[in-house]
Design a protein around this motif. Structure first.
Motif, PDB file in Angstrom:
ATOM      1  N   THR A  55       4.082   5.861  -5.174  1.00  0.00           N
ATOM      2  CA  THR A  55       4.253   5.911  -6.628  1.00  0.00           C
ATOM      3  C   THR A  55       3.258   6.883  -7.252  1.00  0.00           C
ATOM      4  O   THR A  55       3.615   7.665  -8.144  1.00  0.00           O
ATOM      5  N   VAL A  56       2.015   6.841  -6.787  1.00  0.00           N
ATOM      6  CA  VAL A  56       1.004   7.771  -7.306  1.00  0.00           C
ATOM      7  C   VAL A  56       1.380   9.207  -6.952  1.00  0.00           C
ATOM      8  O   VAL A  56       1.272  10.114  -7.779  1.00  0.00           O
ATOM      9  N   ALA A  57       1.847   9.433  -5.718  1.00  0.00           N
ATOM     10  CA  ALA A  57       2.239  10.786  -5.317  1.00  0.00           C
ATOM     11  C   ALA A  57       3.446  11.268  -6.104  1.00  0.00           C
ATOM     12  O   ALA A  57       3.513  12.437  -6.497  1.00  0.00           O
ATOM     13  N   ALA A  58       4.401  10.383  -6.348  1.00  0.00           N
ATOM     14  CA  ALA A  58       5.605  10.776  -7.083  1.00  0.00           C
ATOM     15  C   ALA A  58       5.318  11.050  -8.551  1.00  0.00           C
ATOM     16  O   ALA A  58       6.064  11.797  -9.195  1.00  0.00           O
ATOM     17  N   GLY A  98       0.810  -1.215   0.000  1.00  0.00           N
ATOM     18  CA  GLY A  98       0.000   0.000   0.000  1.00  0.00           C
ATOM     19  C   GLY A  98       0.841   1.262   0.000  1.00  0.00           C
ATOM     20  O   GLY A  98       0.568   2.212  -0.735  1.00  0.00           O
ATOM     21  N   VAL A  99       1.890   1.265   0.814  1.00  0.00           N
ATOM     22  CA  VAL A  99       2.786   2.430   0.846  1.00  0.00           C
ATOM     23  C   VAL A  99       3.483   2.599  -0.496  1.00  0.00           C
ATOM     24  O   VAL A  99       3.642   3.722  -0.992  1.00  0.00           O
ATOM     25  N   ALA A 145      -2.853  14.854  -4.145  1.00  0.00           N
ATOM     26  CA  ALA A 145      -4.315  14.757  -4.204  1.00  0.00           C
ATOM     27  C   ALA A 145      -4.723  13.419  -4.807  1.00  0.00           C
ATOM     28  O   ALA A 145      -5.670  12.780  -4.333  1.00  0.00           O
ATOM     29  N   ASP A 146      -4.006  12.982  -5.824  1.00  0.00           N
ATOM     30  CA  ASP A 146      -4.299  11.683  -6.430  1.00  0.00           C
ATOM     31  C   ASP A 146      -4.019  10.548  -5.447  1.00  0.00           C
ATOM     32  O   ASP A 146      -4.782   9.590  -5.362  1.00  0.00           O
ATOM     33  N   ALA A 147      -2.931  10.660  -4.689  1.00  0.00           N
ATOM     34  CA  ALA A 147      -2.598   9.640  -3.698  1.00  0.00           C
ATOM     35  C   ALA A 147      -3.652   9.596  -2.600  1.00  0.00           C
ATOM     36  O   ALA A 147      -4.044   8.519  -2.135  1.00  0.00           O
TER      37      ALA A 147
END
Length: 62
Positions: A12-15, A6-7, A27-29
């Motif tokens: 990955t989404v935040a990066a 999960g982390v 915001a996406d994360a």
């Protein structure tokens, strides 16, 4: 193992937002986390039985 996966997914989404030069990835994360929490709540409502467990009579001793 689920926590580490999960982390990894959330980071990955935040990066991915940093590649485009903005902080929109956070915001996406957050959205990914909210959707995962909602899905977990729905699954637990379906799978966890209602009511209290029935007693088998005596104490349970190993």
């Amino acid at each position: 193992m689920g926590g580490s996966v999960g982390v990894a997914v959330v980071s990955t989404v935040a990066a991915s937002g940093f590649e485009h030069g903005s902080a929109a990835g956070f915001a996406d994360a957050f959205t990914v986390c909210a959707v995962a929490a909602a899905a977990g709540a729905i699954v637990s409502l379906v799978l966890v039985p209602r009511g209290t467990p029935q007693s088998t009579g005596g104490p349970h001793v190993h």
